[in-house]
Design a protein around this motif. Structure first.
Motif, PDB file in Angstrom:
ATOM      1  N   VAL A 188      66.066 -77.090 -56.129  1.00 40.47           N
ATOM      2  CA  VAL A 188      67.301 -77.604 -55.104  1.00 40.47           C
ATOM      3  C   VAL A 188      68.072 -76.969 -57.322  1.00 40.47           C
ATOM      4  O   VAL A 188      69.575 -76.916 -56.571  1.00 40.47           O
ATOM      5  CB  VAL A 188      66.952 -79.140 -55.614  1.00 40.47           C
ATOM      6  N   HIS A 189      67.467 -78.242 -58.064  1.00 43.94           N
ATOM      7  CA  HIS A 189      68.566 -76.847 -59.592  1.00 43.94           C
ATOM      8  C   HIS A 189      69.656 -77.262 -59.110  1.00 43.94           C
ATOM      9  O   HIS A 189      70.556 -76.837 -59.706  1.00 43.94           O
ATOM     10  CB  HIS A 189      68.445 -75.598 -59.379  1.00 43.94           C
ATOM     11  N   GLY A 190      69.835 -78.989 -59.218  1.00 47.00           N
ATOM     12  CA  GLY A 190      71.617 -79.005 -59.010  1.00 47.00           C
ATOM     13  C   GLY A 190      72.638 -79.016 -58.431  1.00 47.00           C
ATOM     14  O   GLY A 190      73.014 -79.606 -58.246  1.00 47.00           O
ATOM     15  N   ASN A 191      72.685 -78.214 -57.471  1.00 48.32           N
ATOM     16  CA  ASN A 191      72.588 -78.293 -56.035  1.00 48.32           C
ATOM     17  C   ASN A 191      72.988 -79.339 -55.256  1.00 48.32           C
ATOM     18  O   ASN A 191      72.209 -79.379 -53.605  1.00 48.32           O
ATOM     19  CB  ASN A 191      72.589 -76.949 -55.152  1.00 48.32           C
ATOM     20  N   PHE A 192      73.560 -80.208 -55.705  1.00 48.51           N
ATOM     21  CA  PHE A 192      73.971 -81.978 -54.777  1.00 48.51           C
ATOM     22  C   PHE A 192      74.991 -81.296 -54.124  1.00 48.51           C
ATOM     23  O   PHE A 192      75.116 -82.186 -53.162  1.00 48.51           O
ATOM     24  CB  PHE A 192      73.608 -82.902 -56.061  1.00 48.51           C
ATOM     25  N   TYR A 193      76.147 -80.956 -54.506  1.00 51.19           N
ATOM     26  CA  TYR A 193      76.974 -81.078 -54.100  1.00 51.19           C
ATOM     27  C   TYR A 193      77.241 -79.573 -52.805  1.00 51.19           C
ATOM     28  O   TYR A 193      76.734 -78.750 -53.338  1.00 51.19           O
ATOM     29  CB  TYR A 193      79.026 -81.462 -54.626  1.00 51.19           C
ATOM     30  N   GLY A 207      60.532 -81.296 -57.565  1.00 55.59           N
ATOM     31  CA  GLY A 207      60.609 -80.362 -58.356  1.00 55.59           C
ATOM     32  C   GLY A 207      61.811 -79.853 -58.052  1.00 55.59           C
ATOM     33  O   GLY A 207      61.774 -78.838 -57.576  1.00 55.59           O
ATOM     34  N   ASP A 208      61.838 -78.974 -60.014  1.00 56.51           N
ATOM     35  CA  ASP A 208      63.000 -77.944 -60.725  1.00 56.51           C
ATOM     36  C   ASP A 208      64.329 -78.885 -60.089  1.00 56.51           C
ATOM     37  O   ASP A 208      64.908 -77.847 -58.728  1.00 56.51           O
ATOM     38  CB  ASP A 208      62.846 -77.163 -60.038  1.00 56.51           C
ATOM     39  N   ILE A 209      64.230 -80.222 -60.027  1.00 54.40           N
ATOM     40  CA  ILE A 209      65.809 -80.785 -59.317  1.00 54.40           C
ATOM     41  C   ILE A 209      67.238 -80.884 -60.699  1.00 54.40           C
ATOM     42  O   ILE A 209      68.344 -81.216 -60.177  1.00 54.40           O
ATOM     43  CB  ILE A 209      65.990 -81.741 -58.701  1.00 54.40           C
ATOM     44  N   LEU A 210      66.951 -80.695 -62.314  1.00 52.77           N
ATOM     45  CA  LEU A 210      67.577 -81.443 -62.495  1.00 52.77           C
ATOM     46  C   LEU A 210      68.082 -80.524 -63.916  1.00 52.77           C
ATOM     47  O   LEU A 210      68.595 -80.823 -64.853  1.00 52.77           O
ATOM     48  CB  LEU A 210      66.070 -81.986 -63.786  1.00 52.77           C
ATOM     49  N   ALA A 268      73.428 -81.566 -62.712  1.00 48.40           N
ATOM     50  CA  ALA A 268      72.119 -82.088 -63.276  1.00 48.40           C
ATOM     51  C   ALA A 268      72.398 -81.584 -64.737  1.00 48.40           C
ATOM     52  O   ALA A 268      72.361 -83.233 -65.621  1.00 48.40           O
ATOM     53  CB  ALA A 268      71.630 -81.158 -62.937  1.00 48.40           C
ATOM     54  N   TYR A 269      73.087 -80.985 -64.850  1.00 46.76           N
ATOM     55  CA  TYR A 269      73.200 -80.523 -66.927  1.00 46.76           C
ATOM     56  C   TYR A 269      73.731 -82.113 -67.631  1.00 46.76           C
ATOM     57  O   TYR A 269      73.588 -82.467 -68.294  1.00 46.76           O
ATOM     58  CB  TYR A 269      73.899 -80.067 -67.208  1.00 46.76           C
TER      59      TYR A 269
END
Length: 574
Positions: free
Chosen positions: A31-36, A74-77, A83-84
């Motif tokens: 997801v790599h921080g793609n929350f919004y 995984g790889d969500i942070l 995320a940062y």
């Protein structure tokens, strides 16, 4: 006939009847921080996002209820500033990533290499904030040999037992400094699966076994010892899995393989950025409480164009505003735009800005650096925190290492071998390219290898002869100040931590340094990521005029320059 006997007969008849249970397994990965549904780096709307995944999952839950099992691979942070910010800036609040996954009611998560990259203080805090287990059967405590994370989870739905075994690619030491994962070690995936499958079968007696593997489908041996991307190998070689949910390589996949016992195993990978989800339906027929038939169907479902969940967006509106304020902070001004595009054709202002920083902070004589994003640009004018995620994509630290002149040239030879074609005629391509396999009105062209391994150098003056074969292209003329370059001399070389740990194998295969010796070559390491120092560098100077150092070029120029124009058009459509 007594009432008790009638009840026994009634329940016996019920048990003897067939029962059909339908399960829906949903996977997000990378997801790599793609929350919004917003790109905080480019400051524009974006496709994908957990907000859209949640909208789709809620629709599916109306059909499947609790039989929908939601898993993250995984790889969500790492990736987006969302995320940062909660990794490193706001460390007091509950971690946003955990809060979102809890809100969405995930059943399990898995560790990815970029989650490990955030460091134990971050990933342990995040996992602790999650209301579900974050798995990792092959992440072991170095002292005890016991799993640092829960190896698997057992779920029960309508009398059906489902086990999810989580694993990560073991190649972490190739990319990440040990100070990010102190006290841990990473075991081979196949060996780990062989150890845990008998335990799962004997103790849990599962009806369905799912592998949740942060690893891709094309296995490669890295550093002579780490089997990366071994998901399909494990699916084929270790009997017992019904489904293997893959990730890590950002490559969509949905197919069946046969394991060594001849049973079919679905392999599903939704790629990255929460644009697509892995979507697996499992239909089981039970007779007397025992599974008599099991059917599995895998697919990939795109959610990138769905309307984001209004409930999700309302719930996390405060955090959205905090992230927006963070990325909107002005840190300086560029007098002209910079782009990664020129970096593939010669010395460029974009990469040379990173070189300058590495040389200065690392107190080094030579710097090696690559464009970490394939196609990124920062416009002239005010520069914001958001731009720093474009300029430097990953949370790499800086190393200063001791390398001989011969090793430096060897690393560069491998870099340019991955990067450039051997031109035999003026009409040949300059770069090592491949055509897209996708069909469409507009053909796209890509590099054969990842551009984040295309290291150039600063601190030396050199040429790259594209008419010559691999390992014979680079000629180092002198140091940048005109003094002689000596292949037998040892130099202080600035590299990012990914490269310094063996990432891309430029220092192992290219320079010929054994993997186990790399850590002994490290003379200095920063304690913060390079993006932090880039922000400081720009803030201190306030106004930056990005300029190319012009320390290297492709030759013969009468071949390379026209070829560069052609290849630029093929890559970027201009």
């Amino acid at each position: 006939m007594t009432l008790a006997l009638l009840q026994v007969l009634f329940w016996s008849v019920l048990e003897a009847q067939e029962k059909v249970v339908r399960l829906k397994i949903v996977e997000t990965s990378d997801v790599h921080g793609n929350f919004y549904p917003y790109d905080f780096i480019r400051r524009q709307p974006a496709s994908g996002s957990l907000a859209r995944v949640y909208a789709w999952v809620q629709q599916e839950r109306q059909k499947y209820g609790d039989n929908l099992i939601l898993l993250d691979n995984g790889d969500i942070l790492q990736g987006q500033p969302s995320a940062y910010y909660y990794n490193y800036i706001d460390t007091e609040s509950p971690h946003l990533t955990a809060e979102m996954l809890n809100f969405m009611k995930y059943d399990a998560g898995n560790m990815g290499n970029h989650d490990i990259e955030t460091g134990r203080a971050v990933f342990d805090r995040w996992a602790g904030d999650c209301h579900f287990p974050v798995l990792g059967a092959n992440i072991l405590d170095a002292a005890t040999g016991q799993p640092h994370c829960k190896p698997y989870i057992t779920l029960e739905r309508e009398g059906v037992k489902i086990v999810v075994l989580g694993m990560i690619t073991p190649a972490i030491p190739m990319w990440l400094s040990e100070n990010l994962w102190p006290g841990l070690r990473f075991e081979d995936m196949e060996e780990t699966a062989r150890r845990w499958m008998p335990v799962i079968q004997e103790q849990e007696k599962p009806d369905v076994v799912i592998g949740l593997f942060h690893a891709g489908k094309k296995a490669v041996l890295m550093g002579g010892k780490y089997r990366d991307n071994a998901s399909v190998e494990v699916a084929c070689r270790v009997p017992g899995f019904d489904v293997v949910l893959a990730g890590h390589d950002h490559a969509r996949a949905c197919f069946k393989v046969a394991n060594v016992d001849g049973d079919s195993v679905w392999v599903v990978n939704p790629a990255n950025n929460a644009v697509t989800v892995g979507d697996v339906e499992i239909t089981l027929t039970l007779q007397g409480g025992k599974v008599t038939d099991k059917r599995v169907e895998g697919r990939l479902t795109d959610v990138g164009a769905l309307e984001p969940s209004a409930e999700f967006m309302r719930h996390f509106a405060t955090q959205y505003d905090a992230i927006q304020a963070f990325v909107s902070k002005k840190i300086g001004r560029f007098t002209q735009p910079i782009s990664t595009r020129p970096a593939y054709f010669g010395s460029s202002a974009f990469v040379d800005l990173i070189h300058r920083l590495q040389l200065e902070i690392g107190k080094a004589e030579i710097s090696l650096a690559a464009p970490l994003s394939f196609d990124a640009q920062i416009d002239a004018g005010d520069v914001y925190v958001s731009d720093m995620f474009n300029l430097y994509k990953y949370e790499n630290m800086l190393y200063t290492m001791s390398l001989t002149g011969k090793e430096i040239r060897g690393a560069l030879e491998m870099s340019y071998a991955l990067w450039t074609n051997q031109m035999r005629a003026p009409s040949d391509p300059l770069l090592l390219l491949r055509e897209s396999s996708s069909t469409g009105a507009e053909e796209r062209t890509f590099f054969q290898h990842p551009s984040y391994n295309f290291d150039s150098a600063a601190g030396i003056i050199y040429t790259v002869d594209v008419t010559r074969p691999a390992d014979q292209k680079v000629t180092i003329l002198s140091m940048a100040d005109g003094t002689p370059f000596d292949e037998n001399k040892t130099y202080k070389v600035a590299v990012n931590s990914y490269r310094g740990n063996g990432g891309g194998e430029l220092l192992t295969k290219g320079a010929g340094i054994p993997q186990e010796e790399l850590k002994d070559r490290i003379l200095f390491s920063t304690d913060k990521d390079l993006r932090y120092y880039l922000m400081q560098y720009i803030e201190q100077r306030k106004v930056i005029t990005p300029e190319s150092l012009e320390r290297w070029k492709f030759i013969p120029e009468n071949w390379a320059k026209p070829a560069a124009v052609r290849d630029y058009g093929r890559l970027f459509g201009e």
